[in-house]
Scaffold this active site. Structure first.
Site, PDB file in Angstrom:
ATOM      1  N   ARG A  60       0.816  -1.217   0.000  1.00 20.77           N
ATOM      2  CA  ARG A  60       0.000   0.000   0.000  1.00 20.77           C
ATOM      3  C   ARG A  60       0.846   1.261   0.000  1.00 20.77           C
ATOM      4  NH1 ARG A  60      -3.642  -1.685   4.841  1.00 20.77           N
ATOM      5  NH2 ARG A  60      -2.142  -3.377   4.976  1.00 20.77           N
ATOM      6  N   GLU A  97       1.509  -5.586  13.528  1.00 24.03           N
ATOM      7  CA  GLU A  97       0.394  -5.720  14.471  1.00 24.03           C
ATOM      8  C   GLU A  97      -0.055  -7.174  14.455  1.00 24.03           C
ATOM      9  OE1 GLU A  97      -3.184  -3.477  13.590  1.00 24.03           O
ATOM     10  OE2 GLU A  97      -3.885  -3.626  15.662  1.00 24.03           O
TER      11      GLU A  97
HETATM   12  N1  ADE Z   1      -1.835  -2.853   9.227  1.00 26.37           N
HETATM   13  C1  ADE Z   1      -1.528  -3.127  10.506  1.00 26.37           C
HETATM   14  N2  ADE Z   1      -2.587  -2.972  11.312  1.00 26.37           N
HETATM   15  C2  ADE Z   1      -3.615  -2.589  10.521  1.00 26.37           C
HETATM   16  C3  ADE Z   1      -4.970  -2.248  10.747  1.00 26.37           C
HETATM   17  N3  ADE Z   1      -5.490  -2.292  11.979  1.00 26.37           N
HETATM   18  N4  ADE Z   1      -5.720  -1.870   9.685  1.00 26.37           N
HETATM   19  C4  ADE Z   1      -5.179  -1.824   8.444  1.00 26.37           C
HETATM   20  N5  ADE Z   1      -3.923  -2.141   8.157  1.00 26.37           N
HETATM   21  C5  ADE Z   1      -3.141  -2.514   9.183  1.00 26.37           C
END
Ligand code: ADE
Length: 173
Positions: A60, A97
């Site tokens: 992205r 994450e």
């Molecule tokens: N990349 C890491 N965490 C994300 C999230 N919560 N939403 C979209 N892209 C992410």
């Protein structure tokens, strides 16, 4: 034009894993006026920071960073997932994450001393950003800032990179 960018971000519960709220920026991209406004905000930031080149992490970061580079008339350098770039690369690994990954850049992608702004859609734990900074600095570049559509401040990305100037259009707590 002042835009409420949150109106153009969809929040999706439990995607891709249970407990994650995914912030989907594709509604920004599909509206020409809003995409241009978001690009312009990031470009103004990158200009103010004195960027010579924009780096965007796959995937992205390509979408977000390329139009910023063309608006400023500076180059764009992709930071790619492993084994995509054909020539000699530097590689750095990072945690996300959810999950982990590595990024690679061509060894000659940044000229020594170039000022770099990193662009991406979202900063969560700042793992991707951390890896991109490591690569750029190994190549001799100077990271003068990082710009995002979305920031998740509760994941404390800024605190992990206190020396990096960070800009975001919207924040979700
Ligand atoms: N990349 C890491 N965490 C994300 C999230 N919560 N939403 C979209 N892209 C992410």
């Amino acid at each position: 034009m002042t835009v409420d960018f949150k109106k153009y971000i969809a929040s999706v519960q439990d995607f891709p894993n249970k407990g994650i709220v995914f912030r989907d920026i594709t509604p920004i991209l599909s509206d020409g006026e809003i995409f241009r406004a978001a690009t312009h905000e990031l470009a103004e930031y990158a200009k103010k920071r004195g960027a010579d080149v924009i780096v965007g992490p796959e995937a992205r970061g390509f979408i977000v960073g390329c139009p910023v580079a063309t608006e400023l008339g500076v180059g764009f350098v992709p930071a790619r997932k492993p084994h995509k770039l054909p020539r000699e690369v530097e590689r750095a690994s990072y945690d996300l994450e959810y999950g982990s990954n590595s990024l690679e850049m061509h060894k000659d992608a940044i000229k020594p001393g170039q000022k770099v702004v990193i662009c991406d859609d979202l900063m969560a734990t700042a793992g991707t950003l951390h890896a991109a900074i490591e690569l750029i600095e190994r190549l001799g570049g100077e990271v003068v800032g990082a710009a995002f559509y979305v920031e998740l401040p509760d994941l404390k990305g800024r605190e992990k990179l206190p020396n990096i100037d960070i800009f975001s259009l919207v924040q979700y707590h």
